[in-house]
Motif scaffolding. Structure first.
Motif, PDB file in Angstrom:
ATOM      1  N   UNK A   1      -7.532  17.167   9.055  1.00  0.00           N
ATOM      2  CA  UNK A   1      -7.567  18.055   7.897  1.00  0.00           C
ATOM      3  C   UNK A   1      -8.960  18.549   7.600  1.00  0.00           C
ATOM      4  N   UNK A   2      -9.957  17.689   7.809  1.00  0.00           N
ATOM      5  CA  UNK A   2     -11.341  18.101   7.578  1.00  0.00           C
ATOM      6  C   UNK A   2     -11.782  19.142   8.598  1.00  0.00           C
ATOM      7  N   UNK A   3     -11.253  19.074   9.811  1.00  0.00           N
ATOM      8  CA  UNK A   3     -11.583  20.062  10.835  1.00  0.00           C
ATOM      9  C   UNK A   3     -10.994  21.429  10.465  1.00  0.00           C
ATOM     10  N   UNK A   4      -9.780  21.437   9.966  1.00  0.00           N
ATOM     11  CA  UNK A   4      -9.150  22.703   9.572  1.00  0.00           C
ATOM     12  C   UNK A   4      -9.946  23.380   8.460  1.00  0.00           C
ATOM     13  N   UNK A   5     -10.375  22.619   7.460  1.00  0.00           N
ATOM     14  CA  UNK A   5     -11.131  23.240   6.370  1.00  0.00           C
ATOM     15  C   UNK A   5     -12.503  23.703   6.848  1.00  0.00           C
ATOM     16  N   UNK A   6     -13.119  22.955   7.759  1.00  0.00           N
ATOM     17  CA  UNK A   6     -14.417  23.369   8.300  1.00  0.00           C
ATOM     18  C   UNK A   6     -14.279  24.637   9.135  1.00  0.00           C
ATOM     19  N   UNK A   7     -13.247  24.713   9.954  1.00  0.00           N
ATOM     20  CA  UNK A   7     -13.021  25.918  10.749  1.00  0.00           C
ATOM     21  C   UNK A   7     -12.807  27.133   9.849  1.00  0.00           C
TER      22      UNK A   7
END
Length: 81
Positions: free
Chosen positions: A35-41
């Protein structure tokens, strides 16, 4: 915390008057894998996509940028279950 943010300030007054500044908060997808990767992307790529769509109005450019980057994130998630 899985939230990410981005700030893109207009480089000059003319660009500010045409496009304004862009402030973005991407809420992380709590309890979802990466989930943190999706928000960072989203925070990293939506401003870049927005800055490339100068022929569209600001609301249309934001909508297109969100839609395009959301599809990329979704495709990446499906490819990496």
């Amino acid at each position: 915390n899985q939230d990410s943010f981005s700030v893109m300030l207009a480089a000059n007054r003319e660009l500010f008057e045409k496009r304004g500044h862009l402030f973005l908060v991407a809420d992380g997808m709590g309890a979802h894998a990466a989930g943190e990767l999706a928000s960072k992307l989203a925070a990293d790529n939506i401003p870049h996509a927005y800055s490339k769509t100068l022929t569209l109005s600001p609301p249309a450019a934001i909508a297109k940028s969100i839609k395009d980057i959301n599809k990329q994130i979704n495709d990446r998630g499906k490819a990496n279950a």
